[in-house]
Motif scaffolding. Structure first.
Motif, PDB file in Angstrom:
ATOM      1  N   SER A   1     104.108  44.690   0.404  1.00  0.00           N
ATOM      2  CA  SER A   1     103.475  43.402   0.723  1.00  0.00           C
ATOM      3  C   SER A   1     104.196  42.643   1.823  1.00  0.00           C
ATOM      4  O   SER A   1     103.886  41.471   2.072  1.00  0.00           O
TER       5      SER A   1
ATOM      6  N   ALA B   1     105.698  39.398   0.431  1.00  0.00           N
ATOM      7  CA  ALA B   1     104.883  38.407  -0.288  1.00  0.00           C
ATOM      8  C   ALA B   1     105.191  38.424  -1.781  1.00  0.00           C
ATOM      9  O   ALA B   1     105.054  37.409  -2.471  1.00  0.00           O
TER      10      ALA B   1
ATOM     11  N   ASN C   1     105.315  31.266  -1.568  1.00  0.00           N
ATOM     12  CA  ASN C   1     105.602  32.338  -0.622  1.00  0.00           C
ATOM     13  C   ASN C   1     107.116  32.512  -0.541  1.00  0.00           C
ATOM     14  O   ASN C   1     107.822  31.588  -0.123  1.00  0.00           O
TER      15      ASN C   1
ATOM     16  N   SER D   1     100.875  39.240  -4.846  1.00  0.00           N
ATOM     17  CA  SER D   1     101.005  39.438  -3.398  1.00  0.00           C
ATOM     18  C   SER D   1      99.796  38.876  -2.660  1.00  0.00           C
ATOM     19  O   SER D   1      99.935  38.210  -1.625  1.00  0.00           O
TER      20      SER D   1
ATOM     21  N   LEU E   1      99.459  36.188   0.318  1.00  0.00           N
ATOM     22  CA  LEU E   1      98.998  36.635   1.630  1.00  0.00           C
ATOM     23  C   LEU E   1      97.718  35.931   2.070  1.00  0.00           C
ATOM     24  O   LEU E   1      97.475  35.760   3.263  1.00  0.00           O
TER      25      LEU E   1
ATOM     26  N   GLU F   1      94.596  39.053   4.814  1.00  0.00           N
ATOM     27  CA  GLU F   1      95.713  39.991   4.679  1.00  0.00           C
ATOM     28  C   GLU F   1      95.734  40.604   3.285  1.00  0.00           C
ATOM     29  O   GLU F   1      96.099  41.780   3.107  1.00  0.00           O
TER      30      GLU F   1
END
Length: 320
Positions: free
Chosen positions: A104, A107, A256, A285, A289, A293
């Motif tokens: 990730s 993430a 994050n 994740s 994101l 993403e």
């Protein structure tokens, strides 16, 4: 330390002379676990439920960062001091977690437990923290710093104040382990449900798949999708219960790890596929994101499906 389990309820439905379905709710790992077993009789079902409880308790006593006697607490206490030898199970779980971080691009990160708690999600925040405070809050966070020694089976955190924890995948791992244990014991079917992160196997007594509903956080008592599951797992991450709202923008409690800012854009992410542990990691994740993403990441794992709900209520489902 002896674990105190709060038994919420216990009920038995007799289905035939050859098969019963039994459920039990207990408090484990700081969450409500509901264990469902389809077995040949009530005594066997009760015994098997107790085995699942014992397995989850064993895992908690290995990986909880809140209990001072666990191996993970020992690793955290020795950050910046020395490596700590751990059980191979703990080592392997940590190694997989680092793999999830790499997948990730950071993430997902089990070292986020060292984050300074500058965000409040109890309704008291009226303005954003300063950029300097946010930057400093992640100084001890970074999976890339974790040093694993496979030969000595040790974990070392080189930064003083650094910590690791498995709140993001621990319940999913426990659900998977409970399922695996029951399959080893030839239990025909069941569900290990760790507050929504769950693993299933087999069929209901009517020979139909288990039905798992995905709730709509914007519409109480409504479901967006009903999953028909046999040997499968599902996990959901979301900001609909814990969040801060500042200047008409919602900030999720999921932070994050790279920036120190809460995730935005997605209200919930549900992932379903073979493993609850991996589904846990992937849902977290994707929350971090964001939609674009996150979907790109999910598409790298064709055995897993996604259902995303954006902050404006849009529902996005995987096509396969």
């Amino acid at each position: 330390m002896r674990l105190l389990c709060t038994i919420t309820f216990l009920f038995i439905i007799t289905l035939s002379q050859a098969q019963v379905l039994q459920k039990k709710q207990v408090t484990l790992m700081g969450s409500v676990f509901e264990i469902t077993i389809v077995d040949r009789d009530t005594t066997s079902a009760r015994n098997h439920i107790d085995l699942v409880i014992a397995e989850v308790t064993r895992i908690e006593n290995l990986i909880s960062e809140w209990r001072p006697e666990t191996q993970i607490s020992e690793v955290n206490r020795n950050a910046g001091i020395r490596p700590v030898k751990v059980d191979r199970e703990v080592f392997d779980l940590t190694k997989r977690a680092i793999g999830y971080s790499r997948n990730s691009n950071g993430a997902f990160d089990i070292s986020i437990v060292a984050l300074d708690k500058i965000w409040k999600f109890d309704g008291s925040m009226t303005e954003l923290p300063t950029e300097e405070a946010i930057r400093k809050s992640v100084e001890k966070v970074g999976y890339q710093h974790i040093i694993l020694d496979s030969v000595n089976c040790s974990i070392y955190l080189p930064l003083q104040g650094m910590k690791i924890g498995f709140g993001s995948i621990g319940k999913g791992y426990a659900a998977d382990r409970g399922r695996a244990l029951m399959q080893e014991k030839s239990v025909v079917a069941g569900i290990v449900n760790a507050s929504g992160d769950l693993s299933t196997w087999g069929l209901q007594p009517n020979n139909k798949p288990w039905l798992i509903g995905i709730k709509n956080p914007f519409k109480a008592y409504k479901t967006i999708k009903i999953l028909k599951m046999q040997e499968n797992a599902v996990a959901t991450s979301g900001n609909y219960e814990k969040y801060a709202e500042i200047d008409n923008r919602r900030y999720a409690h999921i932070i994050n790890p790279k920036t120190g800012y809460p995730s935005t854009g997605l209200t919930s992410v549900t992932i379903y596929g073979p493993s609850a542990e991996f589904a846990n990691a992937l849902s977290t994740s994707i929350m971090v994101l964001g939609q674009e993403e996150g979907i790109l990441l999910a598409k790298r794992f064709p055995l897993y499906h996604y259902l995303l709900i954006t902050d404006n209520g849009t529902v996005i489902k995987s096509q396969r």
